[in-house]
Design a protein around this motif. Sequence first.
Motif: not given
Length: 83
Positions: A34-43, A73-76, A81-82
């Motif tokens: 979940l923390l990894q997903q949050i970081e991806i979306k925050d980026k 956005a679509r990738t996140a 990650d991008t």
Amino acid sequence: MDKKIQEIKEAHAKMENADLDWGLSILRDYISYLLQQIEIKDKALEFYADEDKYSVDIEVNLEPVLEDCGFMARTALKGEDTP
């Protein structure tokens, strides 16, 4: 970063070194994911929130956000990650 998320990150870091039983180990893995997903979306959100991304480059005549066309956005949203 959100204060509560930072608190979770710190607690998670402490759990990484703890000798936990199987159930808590799974919870640790879930939190890590979940923390990894949050970081991806925050980026991705930080990219779109940056006001400089909306200024036109006279030489190229494209705004970085228009050039991106929502790719970040679509990738996140896929949980990826991008670069």
